[in-house]
Motif scaffolding. Structure first.
Motif, PDB file in Angstrom:
ATOM      1  N   CYS A  34       0.853  -1.195   0.000  1.00 23.67           N
ATOM      2  CA  CYS A  34       0.000   0.000   0.000  1.00 23.67           C
ATOM      3  C   CYS A  34       0.889   1.246   0.000  1.00 23.67           C
ATOM      4  O   CYS A  34       1.948   1.276   0.638  1.00 23.67           O
ATOM      5  CB  CYS A  34      -0.900   0.014   1.227  1.00 23.67           C
ATOM      6  N   ILE A  35       0.461   2.255  -0.707  1.00 22.91           N
ATOM      7  CA  ILE A  35       1.238   3.492  -0.832  1.00 22.91           C
ATOM      8  C   ILE A  35       1.537   4.099   0.530  1.00 22.91           C
ATOM      9  O   ILE A  35       2.616   4.639   0.753  1.00 22.91           O
ATOM     10  CB  ILE A  35       0.494   4.497  -1.750  1.00 22.91           C
ATOM     11  N   ALA A  77      -4.096   3.771  -8.077  1.00 24.36           N
ATOM     12  CA  ALA A  77      -5.215   3.963  -7.152  1.00 24.36           C
ATOM     13  C   ALA A  77      -6.339   3.047  -7.620  1.00 24.36           C
ATOM     14  O   ALA A  77      -6.675   3.014  -8.804  1.00 24.36           O
ATOM     15  CB  ALA A  77      -5.678   5.408  -7.146  1.00 24.36           C
ATOM     16  N   HIS A  78      -6.900   2.290  -6.701  1.00 23.80           N
ATOM     17  CA  HIS A  78      -8.023   1.395  -7.027  1.00 23.80           C
ATOM     18  C   HIS A  78      -9.314   2.074  -6.595  1.00 23.80           C
ATOM     19  O   HIS A  78      -9.383   2.663  -5.516  1.00 23.80           O
ATOM     20  CB  HIS A  78      -7.862   0.067  -6.282  1.00 23.80           C
ATOM     21  N   PHE A  79     -10.325   1.977  -7.420  1.00 19.28           N
ATOM     22  CA  PHE A  79     -11.616   2.584  -7.124  1.00 19.28           C
ATOM     23  C   PHE A  79     -12.698   1.511  -7.099  1.00 19.28           C
ATOM     24  O   PHE A  79     -12.576   0.490  -7.761  1.00 19.28           O
ATOM     25  CB  PHE A  79     -11.983   3.625  -8.203  1.00 19.28           C
ATOM     26  N   VAL A  80     -13.729   1.754  -6.336  1.00 17.03           N
ATOM     27  CA  VAL A  80     -14.852   0.840  -6.275  1.00 17.03           C
ATOM     28  C   VAL A  80     -16.136   1.646  -6.089  1.00 17.03           C
ATOM     29  O   VAL A  80     -16.141   2.714  -5.474  1.00 17.03           O
ATOM     30  CB  VAL A  80     -14.693  -0.200  -5.129  1.00 17.03           C
ATOM     31  N   LYS A  81     -17.193   1.156  -6.671  1.00 18.19           N
ATOM     32  CA  LYS A  81     -18.519   1.735  -6.476  1.00 18.19           C
ATOM     33  C   LYS A  81     -19.440   0.577  -6.161  1.00 18.19           C
ATOM     34  O   LYS A  81     -19.560  -0.383  -6.927  1.00 18.19           O
ATOM     35  CB  LYS A  81     -19.005   2.443  -7.736  1.00 18.19           C
ATOM     36  N   ARG A  82     -20.063   0.611  -5.018  1.00 20.04           N
ATOM     37  CA  ARG A  82     -21.011  -0.433  -4.617  1.00 20.04           C
ATOM     38  C   ARG A  82     -22.326  -0.217  -5.352  1.00 20.04           C
ATOM     39  O   ARG A  82     -22.873   0.871  -5.350  1.00 20.04           O
ATOM     40  CB  ARG A  82     -21.255  -0.392  -3.103  1.00 20.04           C
TER      41      ARG A  82
END
Length: 146
Positions: A117-118, A139-144
């Motif tokens: 992790c950064i 950078a990882h992104f997520v949208k539930r």
């Protein structure tokens, strides 16, 4: 300190260290992953054994077809790397990485890769001390979705 391959008798100590490294993972998931690792000949686990027989660190490794920043594949990969707090900055982590690098060389691999992790500056510094260079940041992104 002896660096060696994991033995079945190391299960509880390995689990203890995994729970410390990945403390948000349920025990049952750790145990399932550990069994999967033990069943995979291309997923070595190296451990650091203390003089009293207890463990003080581990490195879970593997082989990946490709890794970001690598021009060739397959590559050796550091999947998980942990050293107990009282043994840090004493060469134990480096010895575990050297064991994994030797494993990769024995299989004809020409590169090793890893990730962290950064915000984990300790891990980033440890990688750099061992000659690893930062290849890129992501950078990882997520949208539930409901």
């Amino acid at each position: 300190m002896v660096i060696r391959h994991l033995k079945p008798a190391d299960w509880q100590e390995w689990l203890r260290m995994r729970q410390t490294l990945w403390d948000d993972t349920p025990v049952q998931k750790h145990e399932t992953e550990m069994q999967d690792i033990l069943n995979n000949v291309d997923a070595p686990v190296f451990v650091a054994e203390r003089p009293d027989g207890r463990l003080g660190g581990f490195l879970e490794g593997g082989m990946r077809k490709h890794a970001d920043g690598c021009e060739t594949g397959p590559v050796g990969y550091i999947e998980g790397w942990y050293v107990d707090a009282d043994l840090r900055r004493k060469g134990v982590g480096g010895a575990l990485v050297q064991a994994m690098e030797a494993w990769a060389r024995e299989r004809g691999l020409t590169a090793m890769a890893s990730d962290t992790c950064i915000e984990n500056e300790t891990s980033m510094a440890a990688h750099r001390r061992l000659g690893y260079e930062e290849a890129e940041r992501l950078a990882h992104f997520v949208k539930r979705l409901s």
